[in-house]
Scaffold this motif. Structure first.
Motif, PDB file in Angstrom:
ATOM      1  N   VAL A  14      41.766  33.299  37.551  1.00 20.56           N
ATOM      2  CA  VAL A  14      42.238  34.680  37.526  1.00 20.56           C
ATOM      3  C   VAL A  14      41.840  35.362  38.826  1.00 20.56           C
ATOM      4  O   VAL A  14      40.657  35.437  39.157  1.00 20.56           O
ATOM      5  N   ASP A  15      42.827  35.841  39.554  1.00 21.40           N
ATOM      6  CA  ASP A  15      42.555  36.553  40.807  1.00 21.40           C
ATOM      7  C   ASP A  15      43.788  37.354  41.178  1.00 21.40           C
ATOM      8  O   ASP A  15      44.908  36.895  40.989  1.00 21.40           O
ATOM      9  N   ASP A  16      43.582  38.559  41.706  1.00 22.08           N
ATOM     10  CA  ASP A  16      44.719  39.382  42.112  1.00 22.08           C
ATOM     11  C   ASP A  16      45.238  38.997  43.488  1.00 22.08           C
ATOM     12  O   ASP A  16      46.244  39.522  43.942  1.00 22.08           O
ATOM     13  N   LYS A  17      44.571  38.056  44.140  1.00 18.32           N
ATOM     14  CA  LYS A  17      45.032  37.577  45.452  1.00 18.32           C
ATOM     15  C   LYS A  17      45.776  36.251  45.262  1.00 18.32           C
ATOM     16  O   LYS A  17      45.194  35.248  44.860  1.00 18.32           O
ATOM     17  N   GLY A  40      43.967  40.861  35.101  1.00 19.34           N
ATOM     18  CA  GLY A  40      43.177  40.696  33.895  1.00 19.34           C
ATOM     19  C   GLY A  40      44.014  40.710  32.624  1.00 19.34           C
ATOM     20  O   GLY A  40      43.756  39.943  31.694  1.00 19.34           O
ATOM     21  N   ALA A  41      45.017  41.567  32.578  1.00 19.77           N
ATOM     22  CA  ALA A  41      45.863  41.649  31.384  1.00 19.77           C
ATOM     23  C   ALA A  41      46.591  40.328  31.143  1.00 19.77           C
ATOM     24  O   ALA A  41      46.671  39.854  29.999  1.00 19.77           O
ATOM     25  N   ASP A  42      47.119  39.723  32.199  1.00 14.30           N
ATOM     26  CA  ASP A  42      47.785  38.425  32.055  1.00 14.30           C
ATOM     27  C   ASP A  42      46.799  37.362  31.589  1.00 14.30           C
ATOM     28  O   ASP A  42      47.126  36.508  30.758  1.00 14.30           O
ATOM     29  N   ALA A  43      45.578  37.400  32.120  1.00 19.27           N
ATOM     30  CA  ALA A  43      44.560  36.435  31.724  1.00 19.27           C
ATOM     31  C   ALA A  43      44.244  36.548  30.239  1.00 19.27           C
ATOM     32  O   ALA A  43      44.144  35.527  29.536  1.00 19.27           O
ATOM     33  N   ILE A  44      44.105  37.759  29.754  1.00 21.19           N
ATOM     34  CA  ILE A  44      43.799  37.957  28.332  1.00 21.19           C
ATOM     35  C   ILE A  44      44.950  37.465  27.462  1.00 21.19           C
ATOM     36  O   ILE A  44      44.731  36.835  26.429  1.00 21.19           O
ATOM     37  N   ARG A  45      46.195  37.694  27.891  1.00 21.17           N
ATOM     38  CA  ARG A  45      47.346  37.176  27.132  1.00 21.17           C
ATOM     39  C   ARG A  45      47.310  35.647  27.076  1.00 21.17           C
ATOM     40  O   ARG A  45      47.575  35.047  26.036  1.00 21.17           O
ATOM     41  N   ILE A  46      46.965  35.008  28.184  1.00 22.19           N
ATOM     42  CA  ILE A  46      46.871  33.549  28.207  1.00 22.19           C
ATOM     43  C   ILE A  46      45.758  33.092  27.274  1.00 22.19           C
ATOM     44  O   ILE A  46      45.931  32.147  26.499  1.00 22.19           O
ATOM     45  N   LEU A  47      44.619  33.755  27.325  1.00 23.99           N
ATOM     46  CA  LEU A  47      43.494  33.371  26.471  1.00 23.99           C
ATOM     47  C   LEU A  47      43.824  33.500  24.990  1.00 23.99           C
ATOM     48  O   LEU A  47      43.279  32.761  24.170  1.00 23.99           O
ATOM     49  N   GLU A  48      44.699  34.419  24.645  1.00 29.74           N
ATOM     50  CA  GLU A  48      45.098  34.606  23.245  1.00 29.74           C
ATOM     51  C   GLU A  48      46.044  33.516  22.758  1.00 29.74           C
ATOM     52  O   GLU A  48      46.184  33.309  21.558  1.00 29.74           O
ATOM     53  N   THR A  49      46.702  32.809  23.685  1.00 30.25           N
ATOM     54  CA  THR A  49      47.722  31.839  23.269  1.00 30.25           C
ATOM     55  C   THR A  49      47.434  30.403  23.673  1.00 30.25           C
ATOM     56  O   THR A  49      48.060  29.487  23.145  1.00 30.25           O
ATOM     57  N   GLU A  50      46.534  30.196  24.624  1.00 31.13           N
ATOM     58  CA  GLU A  50      46.274  28.852  25.144  1.00 31.13           C
ATOM     59  C   GLU A  50      44.806  28.480  24.952  1.00 31.13           C
ATOM     60  O   GLU A  50      43.931  29.311  25.172  1.00 31.13           O
ATOM     61  N   PRO A  51      44.534  27.232  24.589  1.00 32.19           N
ATOM     62  CA  PRO A  51      43.134  26.796  24.591  1.00 32.19           C
ATOM     63  C   PRO A  51      42.695  26.601  26.044  1.00 32.19           C
ATOM     64  O   PRO A  51      43.396  25.984  26.836  1.00 32.19           O
ATOM     65  N   VAL A  52      41.569  27.176  26.415  1.00 30.79           N
ATOM     66  CA  VAL A  52      41.074  27.103  27.792  1.00 30.79           C
ATOM     67  C   VAL A  52      39.636  26.608  27.763  1.00 30.79           C
ATOM     68  O   VAL A  52      38.823  27.084  26.972  1.00 30.79           O
ATOM     69  N   MET A  61      39.246  43.461  40.066  1.00 27.30           N
ATOM     70  CA  MET A  61      40.711  43.452  40.004  1.00 27.30           C
ATOM     71  C   MET A  61      41.168  44.851  39.635  1.00 27.30           C
ATOM     72  O   MET A  61      40.433  45.588  38.977  1.00 27.30           O
ATOM     73  N   PRO A  62      42.374  45.223  40.024  1.00 28.19           N
ATOM     74  CA  PRO A  62      42.819  46.607  39.829  1.00 28.19           C
ATOM     75  C   PRO A  62      42.965  47.043  38.371  1.00 28.19           C
ATOM     76  O   PRO A  62      42.686  48.183  38.045  1.00 28.19           O
ATOM     77  N   ASP A  63      43.393  46.157  37.481  1.00 30.05           N
ATOM     78  CA  ASP A  63      43.682  46.611  36.115  1.00 30.05           C
ATOM     79  C   ASP A  63      42.492  46.447  35.180  1.00 30.05           C
ATOM     80  O   ASP A  63      42.001  47.402  34.617  1.00 30.05           O
TER      81      ASP A  63
END
Length: 75
Positions: A14-17, A40-52, A61-63
């Protein structure tokens, strides 16, 4: 040496760059399945749907900051 696909860990970077995301994906791709998130929002969505297995996260990060993403990963 690459691991067989079934035993490869799943790493979320996860990185905004964008350059950092591409670099980390390139470095890790032989040994892990790499997922990337630009915020961060995209990361949380991934964490909710994918095993990591591992999260590599920028702290600033900005958000949503990296600590909030890491807290979400614990859930």
């Amino acid at each position: 040496m690459s691991l067989p696909p079934t035993s490869r860990p799943i790493v979320l970077v996860v990185d905004d760059k964008i350059n950092m995301l591409r670099l980390m994906a390139k470095v890790l791709r032989d040994d892990a399945r790499v997922l990337t998130a630009e915020c961060g929002a995209d990361a949380i969505r991934i964490l909710e749907t994918e095993p990591v297995d591992v999260v590599l996260c920028d702290l600033r990060m900005p958000d949503i900051d990296g600590l909030a993403v890491l807290e979400a990963s614990k859930r």
